[in-house]
Design a protein around this motif. Structure first.
Motif, PDB file in Angstrom:
ATOM      1  N   PHE A 143      89.661 -42.043  36.428  1.00 12.99           N
ATOM      2  CA  PHE A 143      88.941 -40.847  36.004  1.00 12.99           C
ATOM      3  C   PHE A 143      89.561 -40.174  34.786  1.00 12.99           C
ATOM      4  CE2 PHE A 143      87.187 -41.362  40.211  1.00 12.99           C
ATOM      5  CZ  PHE A 143      85.874 -40.955  40.053  1.00 12.99           C
ATOM      6  N   SER A 144      90.611 -40.771  34.236  1.00 10.23           N
ATOM      7  CA  SER A 144      91.215 -40.249  33.016  1.00 10.23           C
ATOM      8  C   SER A 144      90.653 -41.011  31.815  1.00 10.23           C
ATOM      9  CB  SER A 144      92.735 -40.412  33.057  1.00 10.23           C
ATOM     10  OG  SER A 144      93.303 -40.001  31.831  1.00 10.23           O
ATOM     11  N   PRO A 145      90.027 -40.330  30.857  1.00 10.52           N
ATOM     12  CA  PRO A 145      89.418 -41.031  29.712  1.00 10.52           C
ATOM     13  C   PRO A 145      90.402 -41.913  28.956  1.00 10.52           C
ATOM     14  CG  PRO A 145      88.721 -38.733  29.763  1.00 10.52           C
ATOM     15  CD  PRO A 145      89.807 -38.872  30.794  1.00 10.52           C
ATOM     16  N   GLY A 146      91.646 -41.481  28.859  1.00 11.73           N
ATOM     17  CA  GLY A 146      92.617 -42.241  28.086  1.00 11.73           C
ATOM     18  C   GLY A 146      93.072 -43.529  28.738  1.00 11.73           C
ATOM     19  N   THR A 147      92.958 -43.632  30.052  1.00 10.88           N
ATOM     20  CA  THR A 147      93.442 -44.825  30.772  1.00 10.88           C
ATOM     21  C   THR A 147      92.334 -45.564  31.508  1.00 10.88           C
ATOM     22  OG1 THR A 147      93.972 -43.418  32.685  1.00 10.88           O
ATOM     23  CG2 THR A 147      95.740 -43.839  31.103  1.00 10.88           C
ATOM     24  N   ARG A 148      91.097 -45.051  31.423  1.00 11.65           N
ATOM     25  CA  ARG A 148      90.002 -45.636  32.217  1.00 11.65           C
ATOM     26  C   ARG A 148      89.742 -47.095  31.868  1.00 11.65           C
ATOM     27  NH1 ARG A 148      85.259 -42.115  31.367  1.00 11.65           N
ATOM     28  NH2 ARG A 148      86.479 -40.756  32.748  1.00 11.65           N
ATOM     29  N   VAL A 149      89.628 -47.393  30.573  1.00 10.28           N
ATOM     30  CA  VAL A 149      89.242 -48.747  30.154  1.00 10.28           C
ATOM     31  C   VAL A 149      90.304 -49.759  30.556  1.00 10.28           C
ATOM     32  CG1 VAL A 149      88.746 -50.236  28.184  1.00 10.28           C
ATOM     33  CG2 VAL A 149      87.829 -47.908  28.251  1.00 10.28           C
ATOM     34  N   ILE A 150      91.561 -49.475  30.226  1.00 12.67           N
ATOM     35  CA  ILE A 150      92.617 -50.440  30.538  1.00 12.67           C
ATOM     36  C   ILE A 150      92.802 -50.602  32.048  1.00 12.67           C
ATOM     37  CG2 ILE A 150      94.485 -48.733  30.470  1.00 12.67           C
ATOM     38  CD1 ILE A 150      96.219 -50.906  29.167  1.00 12.67           C
ATOM     39  N   THR A 151      92.580 -49.498  32.809  1.00 16.33           N
ATOM     40  CA  THR A 151      92.697 -49.577  34.259  1.00 16.33           C
ATOM     41  C   THR A 151      91.596 -50.442  34.847  1.00 16.33           C
ATOM     42  OG1 THR A 151      93.691 -47.378  34.348  1.00 16.33           O
ATOM     43  CG2 THR A 151      92.781 -48.251  36.401  1.00 16.33           C
ATOM     44  N   THR A 260     102.725 -34.797  31.320  1.00 11.02           N
ATOM     45  CA  THR A 260     101.318 -35.066  31.641  1.00 11.02           C
ATOM     46  C   THR A 260     100.463 -33.825  31.458  1.00 11.02           C
ATOM     47  OG1 THR A 260     101.978 -36.745  33.252  1.00 11.02           O
ATOM     48  CG2 THR A 260      99.742 -35.882  33.431  1.00 11.02           C
ATOM     49  N   TYR A 261     100.947 -32.682  31.942  1.00 11.96           N
ATOM     50  CA  TYR A 261     100.166 -31.447  31.859  1.00 11.96           C
ATOM     51  C   TYR A 261     100.060 -30.931  30.425  1.00 11.96           C
ATOM     52  CZ  TYR A 261      99.983 -31.198  36.916  1.00 11.96           C
ATOM     53  OH  TYR A 261      99.731 -31.463  38.236  1.00 11.96           O
ATOM     54  N   ILE A 262     101.131 -31.060  29.659  1.00 11.75           N
ATOM     55  CA  ILE A 262     101.075 -30.632  28.263  1.00 11.75           C
ATOM     56  C   ILE A 262     100.118 -31.522  27.477  1.00 11.75           C
ATOM     57  CG2 ILE A 262     102.421 -30.470  26.129  1.00 11.75           C
ATOM     58  CD1 ILE A 262     104.760 -29.498  27.845  1.00 11.75           C
ATOM     59  N   ALA A 263     100.166 -32.826  27.751  1.00  8.41           N
ATOM     60  CA  ALA A 263      99.247 -33.748  27.083  1.00  8.41           C
ATOM     61  C   ALA A 263      97.796 -33.447  27.442  1.00  8.41           C
ATOM     62  CB  ALA A 263      99.586 -35.191  27.453  1.00  8.41           C
ATOM     63  N   ALA A 264      97.576 -32.874  28.650  1.00  9.45           N
ATOM     64  CA  ALA A 264      96.224 -32.535  29.091  1.00  9.45           C
ATOM     65  C   ALA A 264      95.754 -31.193  28.562  1.00  9.45           C
ATOM     66  CB  ALA A 264      96.165 -32.532  30.613  1.00  9.45           C
ATOM     67  N   GLY A 265      96.605 -30.483  27.813  1.00  9.98           N
ATOM     68  CA  GLY A 265      96.188 -29.243  27.200  1.00  9.98           C
ATOM     69  C   GLY A 265      96.778 -27.983  27.801  1.00  9.98           C
ATOM     70  N   MET A 266      97.636 -28.108  28.786  1.00  6.22           N
ATOM     71  CA  MET A 266      98.248 -26.928  29.389  1.00  6.22           C
ATOM     72  C   MET A 266      99.353 -26.412  28.465  1.00  6.22           C
ATOM     73  SD  MET A 266      99.934 -26.594  33.236  1.00  6.22           S
ATOM     74  CE  MET A 266      98.511 -27.315  34.036  1.00  6.22           C
ATOM     75  N   SER A 267      99.536 -25.105  28.422  1.00  8.67           N
ATOM     76  CA  SER A 267     100.591 -24.542  27.580  1.00  8.67           C
ATOM     77  C   SER A 267     101.965 -24.931  28.119  1.00  8.67           C
ATOM     78  CB  SER A 267     100.472 -23.022  27.529  1.00  8.67           C
ATOM     79  OG  SER A 267     100.811 -22.448  28.785  1.00  8.67           O
ATOM     80  N   GLY A 268     102.967 -24.916  27.232  1.00 11.27           N
ATOM     81  CA  GLY A 268     104.309 -25.302  27.652  1.00 11.27           C
ATOM     82  C   GLY A 268     104.858 -24.402  28.740  1.00 11.27           C
ATOM     83  N   GLY A 269     104.599 -23.087  28.629  1.00 12.49           N
ATOM     84  CA  GLY A 269     105.084 -22.156  29.645  1.00 12.49           C
ATOM     85  C   GLY A 269     104.454 -22.405  30.998  1.00 12.49           C
ATOM     86  N   GLN A 270     103.132 -22.652  31.014  1.00  8.08           N
ATOM     87  CA  GLN A 270     102.450 -22.926  32.274  1.00  8.08           C
ATOM     88  C   GLN A 270     102.918 -24.242  32.884  1.00  8.08           C
ATOM     89  OE1 GLN A 270      98.220 -22.724  31.427  1.00  8.08           O
ATOM     90  NE2 GLN A 270      98.104 -20.670  32.308  1.00  8.08           N
ATOM     91  N   ALA A 271     103.055 -25.262  32.048  1.00  7.71           N
ATOM     92  CA  ALA A 271     103.480 -26.576  32.559  1.00  7.71           C
ATOM     93  C   ALA A 271     104.870 -26.490  33.184  1.00  7.71           C
ATOM     94  CB  ALA A 271     103.474 -27.599  31.425  1.00  7.71           C
ATOM     95  N   ALA A 272     105.780 -25.806  32.489  1.00  6.34           N
ATOM     96  CA  ALA A 272     107.141 -25.674  33.022  1.00  6.34           C
ATOM     97  C   ALA A 272     107.145 -24.862  34.307  1.00  6.34           C
ATOM     98  CB  ALA A 272     108.043 -25.014  31.980  1.00  6.34           C
TER      99      ALA A 272
END
Length: 330
Positions: A143-151, A260-272
């Motif tokens: 369900f992740s667009p970046g890994t769907r095809v290879i998976t 993973t969360y930062i790559a998905a668009g979450m802010s650094g403060g929230q991810a940490a």
């Protein structure tokens, strides 16, 4: 196993490089992380902690059912204490998983399980847990667009290989030693297909409750993460921790989840903040509860501690002194 050990360090190095490339532009200031943590909803954090305890209860039920199929009856409180204790041993000591297996073997033997049953229980526990985690990882990757095809390509290759192997004859029958060990394992535990379906259900439920706990942490800080992103971060953290050589995957699991969360668009403060709060309830809380359970399972240690507390309490009480000296009591 030798191949796995040889690949572990290159895999760790690759993950470290990937995490650095992901995090180098998004590392938050400590004050930003602290602001997010202090603003977290304490009610949702308690929900996260409750789901962690429920996950451990479910896995304890999994162990209890496996032992019951092998003819060993264990009370719910004791098997829950064993589950917490073995988790603490695995997550805090050097070579923790190995020590945890030895500790579990010793405890199960005291409960009346034979060596064959203990080995079967541990093998099936690892098998069911690994298979159900693999299912969750597959869902996260598909369900992740970046890994769907290879998976999907890899999954298709596995299916084709499986069909070819099946047409060529049962692979398991071509490895009589492995086949014999598998049959002996299932024969030792026994049970019907329905029993083993329930075991698989409990193993999957254990993971799902853990994921829900992580989701509750995200809600507590109002993180911008959808359910799929939460699951993807969970899978990344657990996979990184499995490759780690440090107890509990400390440092490695946190970096994997944050990246993973930062790559998905979450802010650094929230991810940490998500990583720190989740690890607080999923690792440190369970670690404390686990060592308390370990103490309670050892009669001699428990008696010594209880006796010491009783004597200490008695010494603080005014009634522990003669009537003429009670005014001098602490």
């Amino acid at each position: 196993m030798r191949l796995i050990r040889r690949l572990k360090w290159p895999a760790m190095a690759g993950l470290a490089v990937l995490a650095y490339l992901t995090l180098r532009e998004a590392l938050p200031a400590p004050s930003e992380v602290w602001d997010v943590i202090t603003a977290a909803d304490s009610n949702w954090l308690m929900v996260a902690a409750a789901f962690q305890v429920l996950a451990m209860v479910v896995f304890a039920r999994f162990f209890r059912r496996l032992l019951a199929l092998g003819g060993v009856t264990v009370s719910r409180p004791r098997i829950l204490a064993v589950t917490f204790a073995r988790n603490a041993v695995a997550g805090s000591l050097p070579a923790g998983p190995v020590v945890s297996v030895a500790y579990t073997t010793q405890v199960f033997a005291k409960l009346g399980a034979g060596k064959r049953l203990i080995a079967a229980v541990l093998v099936l526990a690892a098998g069911y847990s690994g298979a159900t985690f693999g299912l969750l990882a597959l869902v996260a990757l598909v369900f992740s667009p970046g890994t769907r095809v290879i998976t999907l390509i890899a999954l298709g290759a596995v299916v084709v290989l499986g069909v070819l192997v099946f047409k060529a004859g049962h692979l398991i029958d071509r490895m009589p030693k492995v086949a014999g060990q598998l049959r002996a394992t299932f024969a030792t535990v026994g049970g019907t297909r329905r029993d083993h379906f329930r075991l698989a259900h409990l193993a999957l439920l254990n993971w799902v409750l853990d994921v829900i706990s992580l989701g509750a942490v995200c809600v507590a800080i109002e993180a911008t993460a959808n359910p799929h992103t939460v699951l993807l971060g969970f899978v990344a953290a657990k996979t990184a921790a499995a490759l780690a050589v440090v107890p509990g995957g400390l440092g490695v699991a946190e970096v994997g989840m944050a990246a993973t969360y930062i790559a998905a668009g979450m802010s650094g403060g929230q991810a940490a903040a998500v990583v720190l709060l989740y690890r607080l309830v999923s690792y440190w809380m369970n670690l404390v509860l686990g060592w308390i359970a370990w103490i309670l399972l050892h009669d001699s240690i428990r008696r010594t501690l209880v006796g010491g507390l009783v004597r200490f309490g008695a010494a603080l009480s005014p009634f522990a002194y003669p009537p003429s000296d009670r005014h001098a009591a602490p």
